[in-house]
Write a protein that holds these residues in place. Structure first.
Motif, PDB file in Angstrom:
ATOM      1  N   ALA A 114       0.828  -1.207   0.000  1.00 62.08           N
ATOM      2  CA  ALA A 114       0.000   0.000   0.000  1.00 62.08           C
ATOM      3  C   ALA A 114       0.864   1.258   0.000  1.00 62.08           C
ATOM      4  CB  ALA A 114      -0.939  -0.014   1.197  1.00 62.08           C
ATOM      5  N   LYS A 115       1.947   1.254   0.760  1.00 63.25           N
ATOM      6  CA  LYS A 115       2.794   2.445   0.837  1.00 63.25           C
ATOM      7  C   LYS A 115       3.490   2.735  -0.483  1.00 63.25           C
ATOM      8  CE  LYS A 115       3.668   2.349   5.812  1.00 63.25           C
ATOM      9  NZ  LYS A 115       4.668   2.204   6.898  1.00 63.25           N
ATOM     10  N   MET A 116       3.761   1.708  -1.294  1.00 64.51           N
ATOM     11  CA  MET A 116       4.374   1.945  -2.609  1.00 64.51           C
ATOM     12  C   MET A 116       3.438   2.713  -3.538  1.00 64.51           C
ATOM     13  SD  MET A 116       5.949  -1.794  -3.463  1.00 64.51           S
ATOM     14  CE  MET A 116       6.513  -2.870  -2.149  1.00 64.51           C
ATOM     15  N   PHE A 117       2.124   2.590  -3.278  1.00 63.47           N
ATOM     16  CA  PHE A 117       1.131   3.204  -4.163  1.00 63.47           C
ATOM     17  C   PHE A 117       0.358   4.319  -3.460  1.00 63.47           C
ATOM     18  CE2 PHE A 117       2.223  -0.689  -6.178  1.00 63.47           C
ATOM     19  CZ  PHE A 117       2.041  -0.497  -7.531  1.00 63.47           C
ATOM     20  N   GLY A 118       1.037   5.004  -2.545  1.00 60.25           N
ATOM     21  CA  GLY A 118       0.474   6.197  -1.924  1.00 60.25           C
ATOM     22  C   GLY A 118      -0.497   5.946  -0.801  1.00 60.25           C
ATOM     23  N   GLY A 119      -0.579   4.734  -0.272  1.00 63.07           N
ATOM     24  CA  GLY A 119      -1.519   4.421   0.801  1.00 63.07           C
ATOM     25  C   GLY A 119      -0.818   4.005   2.074  1.00 63.07           C
ATOM     26  N   GLY A 120      -1.508   3.174   2.865  1.00 62.79           N
ATOM     27  CA  GLY A 120      -0.920   2.660   4.100  1.00 62.79           C
ATOM     28  C   GLY A 120      -1.083   3.555   5.306  1.00 62.79           C
ATOM     29  N   ALA A 121      -1.955   4.593   5.217  1.00 62.05           N
ATOM     30  CA  ALA A 121      -2.165   5.475   6.366  1.00 62.05           C
ATOM     31  C   ALA A 121      -2.781   4.693   7.520  1.00 62.05           C
ATOM     32  CB  ALA A 121      -3.070   6.635   5.975  1.00 62.05           C
ATOM     33  N   PRO A 122      -2.536   5.110   8.767  1.00 65.29           N
ATOM     34  CA  PRO A 122      -3.057   4.356   9.916  1.00 65.29           C
ATOM     35  C   PRO A 122      -4.562   4.169   9.884  1.00 65.29           C
ATOM     36  CG  PRO A 122      -1.426   5.967  10.632  1.00 65.29           C
ATOM     37  CD  PRO A 122      -1.675   6.235   9.179  1.00 65.29           C
ATOM     38  N   GLU A 123      -5.293   5.174   9.401  1.00 64.34           N
ATOM     39  CA  GLU A 123      -6.748   5.068   9.411  1.00 64.34           C
ATOM     40  C   GLU A 123      -7.266   4.063   8.377  1.00 64.34           C
ATOM     41  OE1 GLU A 123      -5.639   8.814   7.011  1.00 64.34           O
ATOM     42  OE2 GLU A 123      -5.025   7.807   8.878  1.00 64.34           O
ATOM     43  N   MET A 124      -6.401   3.580   7.488  1.00 60.58           N
ATOM     44  CA  MET A 124      -6.823   2.612   6.487  1.00 60.58           C
ATOM     45  C   MET A 124      -6.497   1.176   6.882  1.00 60.58           C
ATOM     46  SD  MET A 124      -8.277   4.583   4.503  1.00 60.58           S
ATOM     47  CE  MET A 124      -8.734   3.404   3.255  1.00 60.58           C
ATOM     48  N   HIS A 125      -5.992   0.979   8.096  1.00 65.17           N
ATOM     49  CA  HIS A 125      -5.702  -0.373   8.572  1.00 65.17           C
ATOM     50  C   HIS A 125      -7.006  -1.050   9.005  1.00 65.17           C
ATOM     51  CE1 HIS A 125      -1.176  -0.665   8.985  1.00 65.17           C
ATOM     52  NE2 HIS A 125      -1.364   0.552   8.508  1.00 65.17           N
ATOM     53  N   LEU A 126      -7.115  -2.340   8.734  1.00 63.22           N
ATOM     54  CA  LEU A 126      -8.295  -3.108   9.118  1.00 63.22           C
ATOM     55  C   LEU A 126      -8.238  -3.455  10.602  1.00 63.22           C
ATOM     56  CD1 LEU A 126      -8.467  -5.581   6.100  1.00 63.22           C
ATOM     57  CD2 LEU A 126      -9.846  -3.551   6.459  1.00 63.22           C
ATOM     58  N   ALA A 127      -9.384  -3.367  11.272  1.00 65.81           N
ATOM     59  CA  ALA A 127      -9.439  -3.720  12.691  1.00 65.81           C
ATOM     60  C   ALA A 127      -9.347  -5.226  12.893  1.00 65.81           C
ATOM     61  CB  ALA A 127     -10.742  -3.182  13.317  1.00 65.81           C
ATOM     62  N   ASN A 128      -9.871  -5.990  11.936  1.00 62.68           N
ATOM     63  CA  ASN A 128      -9.887  -7.453  12.079  1.00 62.68           C
ATOM     64  C   ASN A 128      -9.587  -8.086  10.721  1.00 62.68           C
ATOM     65  OD1 ASN A 128     -10.234 -10.003  13.166  1.00 62.68           O
ATOM     66  ND2 ASN A 128     -12.447  -9.999  12.844  1.00 62.68           N
ATOM     67  N   PRO A 129      -8.310  -8.035  10.272  1.00 63.23           N
ATOM     68  CA  PRO A 129      -7.979  -8.557   8.943  1.00 63.23           C
ATOM     69  C   PRO A 129      -8.120 -10.068   8.882  1.00 63.23           C
ATOM     70  CG  PRO A 129      -5.980  -7.990  10.142  1.00 63.23           C
ATOM     71  CD  PRO A 129      -7.132  -7.511  10.984  1.00 63.23           C
ATOM     72  N   ILE A 130      -8.461 -10.575   7.687  1.00 64.52           N
ATOM     73  CA  ILE A 130      -8.589 -12.024   7.523  1.00 64.52           C
ATOM     74  C   ILE A 130      -7.234 -12.709   7.514  1.00 64.52           C
ATOM     75  CG2 ILE A 130     -10.735 -11.765   6.241  1.00 64.52           C
ATOM     76  CD1 ILE A 130      -9.151 -12.345   3.692  1.00 64.52           C
ATOM     77  N   SER A 131      -6.180 -11.921   7.296  1.00 61.51           N
ATOM     78  CA  SER A 131      -4.827 -12.458   7.297  1.00 61.51           C
ATOM     79  C   SER A 131      -3.886 -11.342   7.709  1.00 61.51           C
ATOM     80  CB  SER A 131      -4.468 -13.001   5.908  1.00 61.51           C
ATOM     81  OG  SER A 131      -3.107 -13.376   5.860  1.00 61.51           O
ATOM     82  N   SER A 132      -2.781 -11.722   8.343  1.00 65.84           N
ATOM     83  CA  SER A 132      -1.848 -10.704   8.828  1.00 65.84           C
ATOM     84  C   SER A 132      -1.197  -9.930   7.686  1.00 65.84           C
ATOM     85  CB  SER A 132      -0.768 -11.358   9.697  1.00 65.84           C
ATOM     86  OG  SER A 132      -0.052 -12.337   8.945  1.00 65.84           O
ATOM     87  N   ASP A 133      -1.124 -10.520   6.495  1.00 62.47           N
ATOM     88  CA  ASP A 133      -0.512  -9.820   5.363  1.00 62.47           C
ATOM     89  C   ASP A 133      -1.544  -9.188   4.434  1.00 62.47           C
ATOM     90  OD1 ASP A 133      -1.511 -12.168   4.429  1.00 62.47           O
ATOM     91  OD2 ASP A 133       0.192 -12.656   3.135  1.00 62.47           O
ATOM     92  N   LEU A 134      -2.800  -9.119   4.870  1.00 58.56           N
ATOM     93  CA  LEU A 134      -3.848  -8.408   4.136  1.00 58.56           C
ATOM     94  C   LEU A 134      -4.528  -7.462   5.115  1.00 58.56           C
ATOM     95  CD1 LEU A 134      -5.400 -11.394   2.113  1.00 58.56           C
ATOM     96  CD2 LEU A 134      -3.860  -9.634   1.240  1.00 58.56           C
TER      97      LEU A 134
END
Length: 798
Positions: free
Chosen positions: A522-542
């Protein structure tokens, strides 16, 4: 929910056949999942009589038997230790279906000796678990008689019960519904209090605060001494075995029977192992319980337990404890019947990952008024099967308030259900279901029974009337059809469909990828901000919502390349997320091409994909979306994940509507994908809305009978002037005659002044009504040169 036909008939007085009951169950909403009727597979078995049982000539543990089948003498090789002369057995002859294996019996040789049949055990017929020897029949049965003529078989029925119908998790509840449907009469359930002959030495306490008192509002129990906890009688063992439960001991089997028979989970404690009084309370953080299932659980303060002075002895409504469990040595038992909060029970079961028959019923809300009656019924059965002497009942708490009154307006049945039902029929149905019905100014005043907590409003009563009256009695009425159907798809959905079809036509393969991706991507494509993190991701790498569709497409191309598919094109229509707020989600049509655009060929050299492939894809998508590609400007700029100098932006005015170009080699390296990869991103919602179609139809083809002609122009321009500006200026010089403008040459060599370049274009003129004269052609040429000079400052090369 499983039960047998004979079990059902202990509550339902009926002459209905199995087939009629099957149809009736499904008709009233208790869908039949399956029926296992042993008789279906046992028609080929007959009674055999062993005349001789001699030792097999080539095996010590086998016997060679002569068996009378009633139609002749068969030679059967048998390994059962109880095979002996004079025994009446169940005989399968060649061609008979064997239930346990699913095979059809054939003649065969066993150690060189032919065996012409098979003598069966109960297990091989799927009539029990005994397989230590062949089944032994009464000596009085006739040889050659069909097994179906000398034995009766009890079909097992399995139904699907919806979560609101907890009463049908007991056989009596099912029988009540069938009786209301007209398939018999519900037998009365006689509850006679058992007089206690002594005071129970074990008391009951409810240790809850006013805020948590609903955890267990009512607890009843009594001590029974002098019991003999041996095997259950055969009828009880058969009943449990038929539905897949393993008989354990009389006391435990009785509690299991009540759960399935009356939807009333009970529990029995070995009274000799209980210290002090029984306490229903909330657990303390860190307390542990060793369960009857062999597992140990750590409890917390949100869980209800049944405890004594030493600590928890059971998880309320879920699981008994190993310490106070009943064994064959149990002589004193404390019987528990209680009502536990459904929500707390469900939460505890989920947290500890325990799914028991008790939890399955308590979390759905069992009958709150049946606590004391069920204790009396269970006491009577324990005394009948195990003997002993009962104490006086010990009751703590009060029955929770379940009573409610609902007014049913008769006309609502027709309005909501579409079927006319008489008021008298409504009263009969509701009475048969256990409701108390009285007249009311607006219709009927109905008091639902305690076991129907799901009936809470008028529409629930309407549903019950329609259900028991029969769904098949609802007339089929066609829906009104307007003369012109309204469009189902929105303009945006239609546009997305057009783009999807166009990209597929261009050879790209549609994919559907996750809407989230690793934070590093996500950070490579302008994303990855803290508010865009999932509270309960289906996988640690998603763990992050995607800021672009491209990274998932690039990763997919890499996985394909690892499997030998290096040259491919992918696209996806889906959302990208610019932020967590409403309106920060955009619908994007994105695609990539990887590897070679053209493979090796004798006529043309191989060519890798480049920015122009991506540009062609995005412009075709723009056209498919109903927008005019010529109205868009191309700027030599793009986000950081594109290759600088090999990428661009499509703009409508100053508003970007898409990006295209080769992806940055550094980005591809971090994604572990070999380049080149060219991609594009088109923001569909940024395109102008499609104009309404004219009321008068336009001709599909405007062809001219006159020949088109081409004219070439070469301009000297500043190096920074975009070719698109020249093309656009030339095209707009005369929109009536000029149908196409294309660049065919670019020169920036040493023969050009510093900071200058030469750009050559070809312009297609298409006359429509007459052939152009030389003067008219020259006039158009002059317009083109003037338009380019005004727009770019370029000069016509001599």
């Amino acid at each position: 929910m499983k039960f047998t036909l004979d079990w059902l008939k202990t509550h339902l007085d009926t002459d209905a056949t199995l087939a009629e009951i099957e149809v009736g169950l499904t008709a009233i909403g208790l869908e039949v999942e399956g029926i296992d009727d042993p008789a279906r597979h046992l028609g080929g078995f007959v009674v055999g009589h062993i005349l001789e049982a001699e030792k097999h000539p080539d095996a010590d543990k086998l016997k060679l038997c002569k068996v009378d089948s009633g139609n002749g003498i068969l030679q059967v090789v048998c390994g059962a230790p109880n095979a002996r002369a004079g025994l009446k057995v169940i005989l399968a002859q060649p061609g008979t279906f064997i239930p346990i294996t699913g095979d059809v019996l054939k003649k065969g040789k066993v150690r060189g000796v032919e065996s012409q049949g098979m003598m069966c055990s109960w297990r091989e017929l799927k009539l029990g678990e005994d397989h230590e020897g062949i089944a032994e029949l009464d000596v009085s049965v006739a040889v050659g008689a069909s097994l179906l003529d000398i034995m009766s078989f009890d079909p097992m029925i399995e139904i699907s019960v919806t979560p609101n119908r907890v009463d049908c998790l007991g056989v009596r509840g099912i029988a009540r519904d069938l009786a209301a449907f007209g398939l018999g009469n519900l037998k009365p359930l006689k509850v006679e209090p058992v007089p206690g002959s002594f005071k129970s030495p074990i008391g009951v306490r409810l240790e809850f605060s006013p805020e948590t008192a609903n955890a267990c509002p009512l607890f009843a129990g009594r001590l029974i001494r002098g019991v003999r906890n041996g095997d259950s009688p055969q009828w009880l063992r058969d009943r449990l075995t038929a539905i897949g439960l393993r008989p354990i001991s009389a006391l435990v089997d009785i509690t299991n029977l009540f759960a399935y028979d009356l939807c009333r989970p009970l529990h029995v404690f070995d009274a000799a192992k209980v210290k002090g009084d029984i306490r229903a309370r909330l657990a303390r953080d860190g307390e542990t319980l060793a369960g009857l299932n062999g597992k140990t659980y750590t409890l917390d303060a949100g869980m209800t337990v049944i405890a004594d002075e030493n600590g928890p002895e059971a998880l309320a409504g879920i699981l008994g404890g190993e310490h106070s469990g009943c064994t064959g040595a149990t002589t004193e038992v404390f019987l528990e019947a209680a009502y536990f909060d459904p929500v707390r029970t469900a939460a505890t079961g989920r947290k500890l990952d325990i799914l028991s028959d008790a939890r399955f019923r308590f979390e759905r809300g069992v009958d709150p008024a049946f606590v004391v009656p069920s204790m009396e019924l269970a006491t009577r059965m324990i005394l009948d099967l195990c003997g002993g002497e009962a104490s006086e009942a010990v009751i703590a708490g009060t029955e929770p308030d379940w009573q409610k009154s609902i007014v049913l307006r008769p006309n609502r049945v027709a309005e909501l259900g579409g079927v006319e039902v008489s008021v008298q029929r409504m009263e009969t149905i509701l009475n048969d279901l256990g409701c108390a019905v009285a007249e009311h100014a607006d219709g009927l005043l109905v008091n639902p029974p305690s076991w129907r907590g799901d009936i809470a409003a008028e529409h629930d009563l309407v549903e019950e009337v329609i259900r028991i009256n029969g769904y098949d009695n609802i007339p089929a009425v066609p829906m009104p059809r307007p003369p012109m159907p309204k469009p189902v798809l929105t303009a945006g959905q239609r546009r997305a469909g057009w783009v999807r079809r166009q990209l597929a036509t261009r050879g790209l393969v549609e994919t559907v990828t996750w809407s989230f991706l690793p934070e590093a991507h996500a950070k490579m494509f302008g994303g990855g901000a803290p508010e865009m993190h999932l509270a309960n991701p289906i996988s640690s790498d998603l763990d992050v919502m995607r800021p672009s569709v491209l990274p998932n497409l690039v990763a997919a191309s890499g996985r394909n390349a690892d499997r030998g598919m290096k040259d491919l094109g992918l696209f996806e229509l889906g959302p990208q997320f610019d932020g967590p707020e409403p309106g920060q989600q955009r619908l994007v049509a994105a695609g990539i091409r990887a590897g070679k655009a053209r493979g090796r060929h004798w006529a043309d050299p191989a060519r890798a994909v480049d920015a122009f492939d991506a540009k062609a894809d995005i412009l075709s998508a723009v056209a498919a979306a109903g927008a005019n590609p010529d109205s868009l400007q191309v700027a030599a700029e793009a986000p950081a994940w594109y290759h600088p100098g090999r990428s661009g932006t499509l703009k409508l005015g100053n508003k970007p509507v898409g990006f295209f170009g080769e992806l940055h080699p550094g980005i591809l390296g971090q994604l572990d994908v070999k380049g080149p990869v060219a991609g594009f991103e088109l923001f569909l919602e940024a395109l102008p809305a499609q104009k309404a179609k004219a009321t008068r139809a336009k001709p599909l083809l405007k062809a001219s009978a006159l020949q088109p002609l081409d004219r070439d122009f070469a301009f000297t321009l500043d190096s920074g002037v975009a070719a698109d500006a020249v093309v656009r200026a030339a095209r707009n010089a005369d929109k009536a005659l000029i149908t196409d403008v294309a660049v065919f040459d670019l020169y920036e060599g040493d023969k050009m002044p510093a900071g200058k370049k030469s750009l050559a274009i070809t312009v297609t003129l298409q006359p429509t009504d007459k052939t152009l004269t030389d003067e008219e052609i020259e006039a158009v040429g002059t317009k083109i040169v003037s338009a380019v000079a005004k727009a770019t400052g370029g000069e016509l090369r001599g």
